[in-house]
Enzyme design. Structure first.
Site, PDB file in Angstrom:
ATOM      1  N   HIS A  71      -0.018 -10.983  -5.060  1.00 62.57           N
ATOM      2  CA  HIS A  71       1.318 -10.418  -4.877  1.00 62.57           C
ATOM      3  C   HIS A  71       2.407 -11.299  -5.493  1.00 62.57           C
ATOM      4  O   HIS A  71       3.286 -10.810  -6.211  1.00 62.57           O
ATOM      5  CB  HIS A  71       1.612 -10.231  -3.396  1.00 62.57           C
ATOM      6  CG  HIS A  71       0.655  -9.325  -2.693  1.00 62.57           C
ATOM      7  ND1 HIS A  71       0.495  -8.007  -3.041  1.00 62.57           N
ATOM      8  CD2 HIS A  71      -0.202  -9.539  -1.660  1.00 62.57           C
ATOM      9  CE1 HIS A  71      -0.407  -7.442  -2.251  1.00 62.57           C
ATOM     10  NE2 HIS A  71      -0.845  -8.355  -1.413  1.00 62.57           N
TER      11      HIS A  71
ATOM     12  N   ASP B 124      -3.017  -2.947  -5.093  1.00 64.39           N
ATOM     13  CA  ASP B 124      -1.928  -3.872  -4.770  1.00 64.39           C
ATOM     14  C   ASP B 124      -0.998  -4.066  -5.959  1.00 64.39           C
ATOM     15  O   ASP B 124       0.235  -4.104  -5.807  1.00 64.39           O
ATOM     16  CB  ASP B 124      -2.493  -5.225  -4.352  1.00 64.39           C
ATOM     17  CG  ASP B 124      -2.968  -5.263  -2.909  1.00 64.39           C
ATOM     18  OD1 ASP B 124      -2.637  -4.333  -2.141  1.00 64.39           O
ATOM     19  OD2 ASP B 124      -3.661  -6.229  -2.539  1.00 64.39           O
TER      20      ASP B 124
ATOM     21  N   HIS C 165       0.835  -1.208   0.000  1.00 65.44           N
ATOM     22  CA  HIS C 165       0.000   0.000   0.000  1.00 65.44           C
ATOM     23  C   HIS C 165       0.868   1.256   0.000  1.00 65.44           C
ATOM     24  O   HIS C 165       0.556   2.237  -0.687  1.00 65.44           O
ATOM     25  CB  HIS C 165      -0.938   0.007   1.203  1.00 65.44           C
ATOM     26  CG  HIS C 165      -1.843  -1.177   1.279  1.00 65.44           C
ATOM     27  ND1 HIS C 165      -2.605  -1.467   2.389  1.00 65.44           N
ATOM     28  CD2 HIS C 165      -2.103  -2.162   0.378  1.00 65.44           C
ATOM     29  CE1 HIS C 165      -3.297  -2.565   2.176  1.00 65.44           C
ATOM     30  NE2 HIS C 165      -3.003  -3.009   0.964  1.00 65.44           N
TER      31      HIS C 165
ATOM     32  N   HIS D  95      -9.118  -2.549  -5.010  1.00 61.14           N
ATOM     33  CA  HIS D  95      -7.998  -2.794  -4.108  1.00 61.14           C
ATOM     34  C   HIS D  95      -6.976  -3.733  -4.743  1.00 61.14           C
ATOM     35  O   HIS D  95      -5.763  -3.556  -4.531  1.00 61.14           O
ATOM     36  CB  HIS D  95      -8.465  -3.379  -2.776  1.00 61.14           C
ATOM     37  CG  HIS D  95      -7.326  -3.517  -1.813  1.00 61.14           C
ATOM     38  ND1 HIS D  95      -6.822  -2.444  -1.100  1.00 61.14           N
ATOM     39  CD2 HIS D  95      -6.537  -4.573  -1.499  1.00 61.14           C
ATOM     40  CE1 HIS D  95      -5.799  -2.836  -0.380  1.00 61.14           C
ATOM     41  NE2 HIS D  95      -5.601  -4.129  -0.596  1.00 61.14           N
TER      42      HIS D  95
END
Length: 306
Positions: free
Chosen positions: A262, A239, A78, A235
């Protein structure tokens, strides 16, 4: 030109997974410095950790950076998204623990503080990574891809069985403050059943209904509900920008993610840099710079999330 903050800015909170209190200061840095973390609580080993794709270490549910001495900092995504989305290229981040504070679960508190401080232009040209050929990684039914484009575009698809999330798609050109206006206030999200499982395994110890969107079937448990009807996919795009920022320079290309996370975005960067013919570094003139994230951000954009 490259930029940094005009003055330092501090943050305090708890780590999402560790549950530990943490204080962090983002300090201005000189041209060509890049972004580095310094663990101020570490005195018996190298405390400096580069914010770079090749020091990412496997971790569950977050992005974790580890230096050669084994010193780490996690949940950096973030903060990295906020730096990239505000067009900040150089910074030293001093932190007194192993995890960046989660704050409200989005990047908005970082963005608000950065824009309020203002940016300082430095005496060095900015450079960008121009994607010349398509690079893709896959794992099961999840995949991520970088392909040529004039600006950074993010195109994301998610598919959850929970009715309150379901199937969501969104595509954005990230130039001209789009990250600040469209993505930065979107919070991390999870199922209540996932929270119970994570805590049983020593994770999400700092998570609460105040720093995450928690869903249970067709119910949103977090007070106030959603900030956007498609907050979940927004969101995931946030990311992705944070993880792509670990490339070390802004990217000019289209990122497409299908159920990606991720680890997959990091695998994509590793695949990209393993193919030197698939990209080139370009020096940004004024015309090219207008296509980069963060260029054109204004206080008007800030008011949308302040």
């Amino acid at each position: 030109m490259q930029t940094t903050l005009k003055s330092q800015v501090g943050f305090a909170g708890i780590g999402l997974h560790t549950g530990r209190p943490v204080r962090m200061v983002v300090r201005p840095a000189s041209a060509e410095y890049g972004v580095w973390f310094r663990r101020t609580d570490v005195s018996d080993a190298d405390p400096l950790i580069a914010a770079r794709w090749d020091v990412v270490s496997p971790a569950r549910l977050c992005t974790r950076l580890v230096n050669d001495a084994g010193v780490s900092v996690s949940t950096v995504e973030h903060l990295m998204a906020a730096l990239a989305g505000c067009g900040i290229h150089n910074a030293l981040i001093e932190i007194d623990g192993p995890e960046v504070p989660i704050l409200d679960g989005s990047a908005a508190p970082f963005v608000s503080a950065f824009i309020a401080r203002g940016l300082q232009e430095l005496d060095a040209p900015n450079r960008a990574i121009e994607i010349l050929d398509t690079v893709e990684v896959r794992e099961g039914d999840a995949w991520a891809r970088l392909s040529p484009a004039r600006t950074l575009e993010i195109d994301f698809h998610i598919d959850f069985t929970d009715p309150v999330i379901g199937v969501q798609n969104k595509r954005l050109n990230m130039a001209n403050g789009a990250f600040v206006r469209e993505l930065c206030d979107s919070r991390t999200f999870c199922r209540q059943s996932d929270v119970d499982a994570m805590r049983a395994n020593g994770l999400a110890l700092g998570g609460s209904l105040l720093n995450a969107v928690v869903v249970d079937g067709d119910r949103i448990l977090s007070p106030g509900g959603l900030r956007h009807a498609d907050e979940a996919v927004r969101h995931k795009m946030l990311d992705a920008l944070g993880d792509l920022a670990l490339a070390g320079a802004p990217i000019l290309g289209r990122y497409t993610g299908h159920r990606a996370g991720h680890a997959m975005t990091n695998a994509l960067l590793r695949a990209l840099f393993a193919r030197p013919e698939a990209f080139r570094m370009v020096t940004c003139d004024a015309r090219l710079a207008r296509n980069l994230p963060g260029v054109g951000v204004s206080r008007t954009d800030l008011r949308a999330v302040a």
